[in-house]
Design a protein around this motif. Structure first.
Motif, PDB file in Angstrom:
ATOM      1  N   PHE A 185       0.836  -1.199   0.000  1.00 31.35           N
ATOM      2  CA  PHE A 185       0.000   0.000   0.000  1.00 31.35           C
ATOM      3  C   PHE A 185       0.872   1.250   0.000  1.00 31.35           C
ATOM      4  CE2 PHE A 185      -4.056  -2.076   1.207  1.00 31.35           C
ATOM      5  CZ  PHE A 185      -4.865  -1.364   0.344  1.00 31.35           C
ATOM      6  N   ARG A 186       1.907   1.249   0.796  1.00 35.32           N
ATOM      7  CA  ARG A 186       2.813   2.407   0.833  1.00 35.32           C
ATOM      8  C   ARG A 186       3.394   2.678  -0.554  1.00 35.32           C
ATOM      9  NH1 ARG A 186       8.876   3.182   2.159  1.00 35.32           N
ATOM     10  NH2 ARG A 186       8.768   1.641   0.534  1.00 35.32           N
ATOM     11  N   ASP A 187       3.835   1.628  -1.216  1.00 30.58           N
ATOM     12  CA  ASP A 187       4.417   1.783  -2.547  1.00 30.58           C
ATOM     13  C   ASP A 187       3.397   2.357  -3.528  1.00 30.58           C
ATOM     14  OD1 ASP A 187       6.526   1.402  -4.545  1.00 30.58           O
ATOM     15  OD2 ASP A 187       5.199  -0.167  -5.327  1.00 30.58           O
ATOM     16  N   LEU A 188       2.179   1.845  -3.477  1.00 30.64           N
ATOM     17  CA  LEU A 188       1.143   2.363  -4.381  1.00 30.64           C
ATOM     18  C   LEU A 188       0.824   3.824  -4.104  1.00 30.64           C
ATOM     19  CD1 LEU A 188      -1.373  -0.597  -4.722  1.00 30.64           C
ATOM     20  CD2 LEU A 188       0.102   0.359  -6.501  1.00 30.64           C
ATOM     21  N   LEU A 189       0.719   4.187  -2.826  1.00 29.65           N
ATOM     22  CA  LEU A 189       0.455   5.588  -2.489  1.00 29.65           C
ATOM     23  C   LEU A 189       1.559   6.500  -3.014  1.00 29.65           C
ATOM     24  CD1 LEU A 189      -0.914   5.654   1.167  1.00 29.65           C
ATOM     25  CD2 LEU A 189      -2.064   6.445  -0.885  1.00 29.65           C
ATOM     26  N   PRO A 210       9.274  13.242  -7.117  1.00 27.22           N
ATOM     27  CA  PRO A 210       9.682  12.721  -5.807  1.00 27.22           C
ATOM     28  C   PRO A 210       9.639  13.767  -4.698  1.00 27.22           C
ATOM     29  CG  PRO A 210      11.178  11.939  -7.506  1.00 27.22           C
ATOM     30  CD  PRO A 210      10.260  12.941  -8.162  1.00 27.22           C
ATOM     31  N   GLN A 211       9.929  15.022  -5.012  1.00 28.65           N
ATOM     32  CA  GLN A 211       9.885  16.068  -3.992  1.00 28.65           C
ATOM     33  C   GLN A 211       8.451  16.357  -3.552  1.00 28.65           C
ATOM     34  OE1 GLN A 211      12.148  19.098  -6.024  1.00 28.65           O
ATOM     35  NE2 GLN A 211      13.969  18.619  -4.812  1.00 28.65           N
ATOM     36  N   LEU A 212       7.504  16.329  -4.494  1.00 28.33           N
ATOM     37  CA  LEU A 212       6.093  16.507  -4.135  1.00 28.33           C
ATOM     38  C   LEU A 212       5.634  15.367  -3.233  1.00 28.33           C
ATOM     39  CD1 LEU A 212       4.346  17.504  -7.503  1.00 28.33           C
ATOM     40  CD2 LEU A 212       4.692  18.940  -5.501  1.00 28.33           C
ATOM     41  N   THR A 213       6.006  14.160  -3.621  1.00 27.62           N
ATOM     42  CA  THR A 213       5.616  12.986  -2.835  1.00 27.62           C
ATOM     43  C   THR A 213       6.210  13.064  -1.440  1.00 27.62           C
ATOM     44  OG1 THR A 213       5.433  11.644  -4.827  1.00 27.62           O
ATOM     45  CG2 THR A 213       5.638  10.463  -2.733  1.00 27.62           C
ATOM     46  N   ARG A 214       7.477  13.413  -1.338  1.00 30.25           N
ATOM     47  CA  ARG A 214       8.140  13.520  -0.034  1.00 30.25           C
ATOM     48  C   ARG A 214       7.435  14.560   0.826  1.00 30.25           C
ATOM     49  NH1 ARG A 214      10.321  10.494   3.258  1.00 30.25           N
ATOM     50  NH2 ARG A 214      11.580   9.623   1.627  1.00 30.25           N
ATOM     51  N   ALA A 215       7.094  15.689   0.225  1.00 25.82           N
ATOM     52  CA  ALA A 215       6.405  16.749   0.980  1.00 25.82           C
ATOM     53  C   ALA A 215       5.060  16.245   1.504  1.00 25.82           C
ATOM     54  CB  ALA A 215       6.211  17.986   0.106  1.00 25.82           C
ATOM     55  N   PHE A 216       4.326  15.470   0.693  1.00 23.84           N
ATOM     56  CA  PHE A 216       3.049  14.908   1.148  1.00 23.84           C
ATOM     57  C   PHE A 216       3.260  13.892   2.260  1.00 23.84           C
ATOM     58  CE2 PHE A 216       0.033  11.297   0.544  1.00 23.84           C
ATOM     59  CZ  PHE A 216      -1.026  11.870   1.221  1.00 23.84           C
ATOM     60  N   VAL A 217       4.222  13.004   2.075  1.00 19.68           N
ATOM     61  CA  VAL A 217       4.474  11.933   3.048  1.00 19.68           C
ATOM     62  C   VAL A 217       4.868  12.497   4.410  1.00 19.68           C
ATOM     63  CG1 VAL A 217       6.087  10.037   3.557  1.00 19.68           C
ATOM     64  CG2 VAL A 217       4.986  10.188   1.318  1.00 19.68           C
ATOM     65  N   GLU A 218       5.412  13.672   4.429  1.00 16.33           N
ATOM     66  CA  GLU A 218       5.850  14.289   5.681  1.00 16.33           C
ATOM     67  C   GLU A 218       4.737  15.058   6.388  1.00 16.33           C
ATOM     68  OE1 GLU A 218       9.309  16.460   4.413  1.00 16.33           O
ATOM     69  OE2 GLU A 218      10.567  14.666   4.466  1.00 16.33           O
ATOM     70  N   THR A 219       3.504  14.959   5.897  1.00  9.61           N
ATOM     71  CA  THR A 219       2.379  15.635   6.542  1.00  9.61           C
ATOM     72  C   THR A 219       1.572  14.650   7.389  1.00  9.61           C
ATOM     73  OG1 THR A 219       0.761  15.203   4.784  1.00  9.61           O
ATOM     74  CG2 THR A 219       2.134  17.191   4.560  1.00  9.61           C
ATOM     75  N   PRO A 220       0.878  15.160   8.390  1.00  7.21           N
ATOM     76  CA  PRO A 220      -0.043  14.314   9.153  1.00  7.21           C
ATOM     77  C   PRO A 220      -1.187  13.778   8.286  1.00  7.21           C
ATOM     78  CG  PRO A 220       0.460  16.317  10.380  1.00  7.21           C
ATOM     79  CD  PRO A 220       1.024  16.493   9.002  1.00  7.21           C
ATOM     80  N   ASP A 223      -0.222  10.356   7.046  1.00  9.87           N
ATOM     81  CA  ASP A 223      -0.334   9.386   8.130  1.00  9.87           C
ATOM     82  C   ASP A 223      -1.790   8.987   8.348  1.00  9.87           C
ATOM     83  OD1 ASP A 223       0.916   7.881  10.331  1.00  9.87           O
ATOM     84  OD2 ASP A 223      -0.198   9.264  11.624  1.00  9.87           O
ATOM     85  N   LYS A 224      -2.675   9.962   8.330  1.00  7.39           N
ATOM     86  CA  LYS A 224      -4.098   9.684   8.546  1.00  7.39           C
ATOM     87  C   LYS A 224      -4.657   8.806   7.422  1.00  7.39           C
ATOM     88  CE  LYS A 224      -8.458  11.864   9.704  1.00  7.39           C
ATOM     89  NZ  LYS A 224      -9.110  13.112  10.077  1.00  7.39           N
ATOM     90  N   LEU A 225      -4.360   9.159   6.180  1.00 13.30           N
ATOM     91  CA  LEU A 225      -4.849   8.370   5.050  1.00 13.30           C
ATOM     92  C   LEU A 225      -4.257   6.963   5.065  1.00 13.30           C
ATOM     93  CD1 LEU A 225      -6.403   8.033   2.402  1.00 13.30           C
ATOM     94  CD2 LEU A 225      -4.400   9.021   1.227  1.00 13.30           C
ATOM     95  N   PHE A 226      -2.976   6.870   5.279  1.00 14.95           N
ATOM     96  CA  PHE A 226      -2.307   5.564   5.288  1.00 14.95           C
ATOM     97  C   PHE A 226      -2.923   4.644   6.342  1.00 14.95           C
ATOM     98  CE2 PHE A 226       0.981   2.567   6.510  1.00 14.95           C
ATOM     99  CZ  PHE A 226       1.352   2.068   5.274  1.00 14.95           C
TER     100      PHE A 226
END
Length: 135
Positions: A60-64, A82-92, A95-98
């Motif tokens: 699931f993490r890989d797909l997200l 990759p920078q957009l993805t990293r910026a998203f992954v670093e938000t709460p 975490d909530k969606l995951f």
């Protein structure tokens, strides 16, 4: 394409509500399928049957991470970086969606269905193993 509107508390203790977008086109789905020996869909099926929660979580993490992006303002494109993805992954919000996706079976099923191009979804439903159809 999936649009997720997520309410979360930011690191500044302010409540926020934002829209986040996820999309995989046919090429990206093929690449994801080929990224795992024996195929991603087969790996998902095996992990589900074996109740290998760790494997399902990482898939699931890989797909997200593969699917996250931003729609262009003219609606013609979907920008991934990759920078957009990293910026998203670093938000709460991430975490909530995951956590919702790995703990709420129906949410995960709907998310995966909506992530797929509509024509591919119809074909996948015809040929998917029963264990994956339940997702």
């Amino acid at each position: 394409m999936v649009k997720e509107t997520i309410k979360y508390i930011g690191f500044d203790d302010q409540e926020r509500e934002e829209d986040f977008y996820f999309n995989l086109n046919q090429t990206e789905l093929i690449e994801a399928e080929l990224s795992v020996p024996g195929g991603l869909s087969n790996a998902f099926e095996k992990a589900i049957k074996a109740k290998n929660i760790a494997a399902v979580v990482f898939m699931f993490r890989d797909l997200l991470w593969r699917a996250y992006g931003e729609k262009t303002t003219d609606g013609r494109g979907f920008h991934k970086d990759p920078q957009l993805t990293r910026a998203f992954v670093e938000t709460p919000a991430y975490d909530k969606l995951f956590m919702q996706l790995v703990t709420e079976e129906e949410k995960a099923r709907v998310f995966l269905e909506n992530l797929m191009p509509k024509d591919l979804l119809a074909e996948a439903k015809k040929t998917a193993p029963a264990s994956l159809q339940a997702l």
